[in-house]
Design an enzyme around this catalytic site. Sequence first.
Site, PDB file in Angstrom:
ATOM      1  N   TYR A 144     -22.367  25.859 -39.871  1.00 40.76           N
ATOM      2  CA  TYR A 144     -20.955  25.468 -39.889  1.00 40.76           C
ATOM      3  C   TYR A 144     -20.740  24.581 -41.102  1.00 40.76           C
ATOM      4  O   TYR A 144     -21.481  23.615 -41.314  1.00 40.76           O
ATOM      5  CB  TYR A 144     -20.618  24.707 -38.604  1.00 40.76           C
ATOM      6  CG  TYR A 144     -19.190  24.203 -38.527  1.00 40.76           C
ATOM      7  CD1 TYR A 144     -18.127  25.090 -38.332  1.00 40.76           C
ATOM      8  CD2 TYR A 144     -18.897  22.846 -38.643  1.00 40.76           C
ATOM      9  CE1 TYR A 144     -16.826  24.629 -38.250  1.00 40.76           C
ATOM     10  CE2 TYR A 144     -17.587  22.383 -38.558  1.00 40.76           C
ATOM     11  CZ  TYR A 144     -16.556  23.283 -38.368  1.00 40.76           C
ATOM     12  OH  TYR A 144     -15.261  22.828 -38.296  1.00 40.76           O
ATOM     13  N   ASP A 239     -25.706  21.934 -47.699  1.00 36.63           N
ATOM     14  CA  ASP A 239     -24.673  21.207 -46.948  1.00 36.63           C
ATOM     15  C   ASP A 239     -25.389  20.161 -46.096  1.00 36.63           C
ATOM     16  O   ASP A 239     -25.973  20.465 -45.059  1.00 36.63           O
ATOM     17  CB  ASP A 239     -23.883  22.186 -46.067  1.00 36.63           C
ATOM     18  CG  ASP A 239     -22.776  21.472 -45.287  1.00 36.63           C
ATOM     19  OD1 ASP A 239     -22.779  20.221 -45.256  1.00 36.63           O
ATOM     20  OD2 ASP A 239     -21.911  22.157 -44.709  1.00 36.63           O
ATOM     21  N   LYS A 267     -19.854  12.230 -43.119  1.00 28.11           N
ATOM     22  CA  LYS A 267     -20.314  11.467 -41.949  1.00 28.11           C
ATOM     23  C   LYS A 267     -20.876  10.091 -42.319  1.00 28.11           C
ATOM     24  O   LYS A 267     -20.107   9.157 -42.504  1.00 28.11           O
ATOM     25  CB  LYS A 267     -21.287  12.303 -41.124  1.00 28.11           C
ATOM     26  CG  LYS A 267     -20.606  13.598 -40.600  1.00 28.11           C
ATOM     27  CD  LYS A 267     -21.398  14.269 -39.523  1.00 28.11           C
ATOM     28  CE  LYS A 267     -20.886  15.645 -39.172  1.00 28.11           C
ATOM     29  NZ  LYS A 267     -19.819  15.698 -38.196  1.00 28.11           N
TER      30      LYS A 267
HETATM   31  N1  HOZ Z   1     -18.346  18.886 -37.322  1.00 30.62           N
HETATM   32  C1  HOZ Z   1     -18.885  18.231 -36.179  1.00 30.62           C
HETATM   33  C2  HOZ Z   1     -20.275  18.612 -35.942  1.00 30.62           C
HETATM   34  N2  HOZ Z   1     -20.469  19.872 -35.453  1.00 30.62           N
HETATM   35  C3  HOZ Z   1     -18.068  18.399 -34.982  1.00 30.62           C
HETATM   36  C4  HOZ Z   1     -16.899  17.566 -35.025  1.00 30.62           C
HETATM   37  C5  HOZ Z   1     -15.669  18.360 -34.828  1.00 30.62           C
HETATM   38  O1  HOZ Z   1     -15.643  19.555 -35.140  1.00 30.62           O
HETATM   39  O2  HOZ Z   1     -14.737  17.743 -34.369  1.00 30.62           O
END
Ligand code: HOZ
Length: 430
Positions: A144, A239, A267
């Site tokens: 992702y 990433d 993050k």
């Molecule tokens: N991108 C985050 C980790 N998978 C999840 C947070 C979100 O999508 O709100």
Amino acid sequence: MAYDKSIAAFEEAYKVIPGGVDSPVRAFSGVEGTPPFIERGEGGYLYDIDGNRYIDYVQSWGPLIFGHCDSDIETAVIDAVKRGLSFGAPTTVETELAQEIVDLFESIDKVRFVSSGTEAVMSAIRLARGFTGRDDIVKFTGCYHGHSDSLLVQAGSGAATFGNPSSPGVPADLTKHTLLATYNDIESVKQCFADSKEGIACVIIEPIAGNMGLVPAEEQFLQELRAVCNEHGTLLIFDEVMSGFRASLKGAQGITKVKPDMVTLGKVIGGGMPVGAFGGAKEIMAHLSPEGPVYQAGTLSGNPVAMAAGLTSLRKLKSNPALYVELANRAKTLMEGFKKAAEAVNVPMVTDVRGSMFGFFFSDKPVKNFADALENDQKLFAKFHKGMLDRGVYLACSSFETGFISTATTDAMIEESIKAAYETLKEITA
Ligand code: HOZ
């Protein structure tokens, strides 16, 4: 535990916010119950509006490596707020944070700040395309990289949780340029190169995948990936939005020998404030506006409050790199405890740890890619999640996410969580 106020708050939210949440993963759709509405955090704990206390292993999905309300970050943020919330003009704190990142990452000569991981990756992809003059990109199923159009194809995280790994609303004309490979399978990457008619600008990968559960890339696979990219003049993008400053001080790059051409971060570099970043070799970054023609911009990019939070976080991490060993030890203890609790009721479980990141699957075979991850027992996970929540342990509400240990996660919290795992597993398998 009573959740009455959260249930009522969710109903109210539902009336005015789609699904009642501002990011789908928060809605608890893949597990049982409704999401607790959070009132405050403190160290390793979260408190909801019903007064329930939870040991927090989500940590805002990664950023809070020092837990909630760390006093140094808090002070830096308050000081910055007093100087002004946003200027839309350069500040020295941006350069300071950039310098810290450049000093740490061999692969980054220059870095640009944005406001989210999605923005960072979207911009990195555009730059890779602008730099190479090619349109196609390769991504891995189950990885992702945020919710921009080109990348929302066979994606992990919330997309996988909701069973829509490829979203409607993304034009097929766009996704035809996104070729899909299988994580940890170099032959599938080579096939993408063979299939591409237009040439491949970049291969993007989470070198430690955290969005199909925790699934690290094998070292040999990363080395072969580097070699294939070199052979084709294709940029390799790591990433590290999730793994950066989490898996080690240098993220996955503190573990693998492989050096990418570009890196995306987020993050932890915002210390809990909205920050993303993308960086790489200076020849590549020179193509970015205003040095070069590839356009990218943002009113709140490099926001001084967010930069202050990130800079304080990173300096704290740099001044005590040994803490990654402590975090990893706690993560290992937690995962060994979960595994033993599962064994005690004859439930198969596989676990993994990378620095402060941990993951577990209710599965009887190693998970090396998205197809393996999809085979985990999601129904059992949903029950486990609910049982743990009821015992005051707040785990990510999907089996396609990663857990996090912070410096505020104590040994006593780990012990309490393992005890909760024993009780929960006994209850749900009885
Ligand atoms: N991108 C985050 C980790 N998978 C999840 C947070 C979100 O999508 O709100």
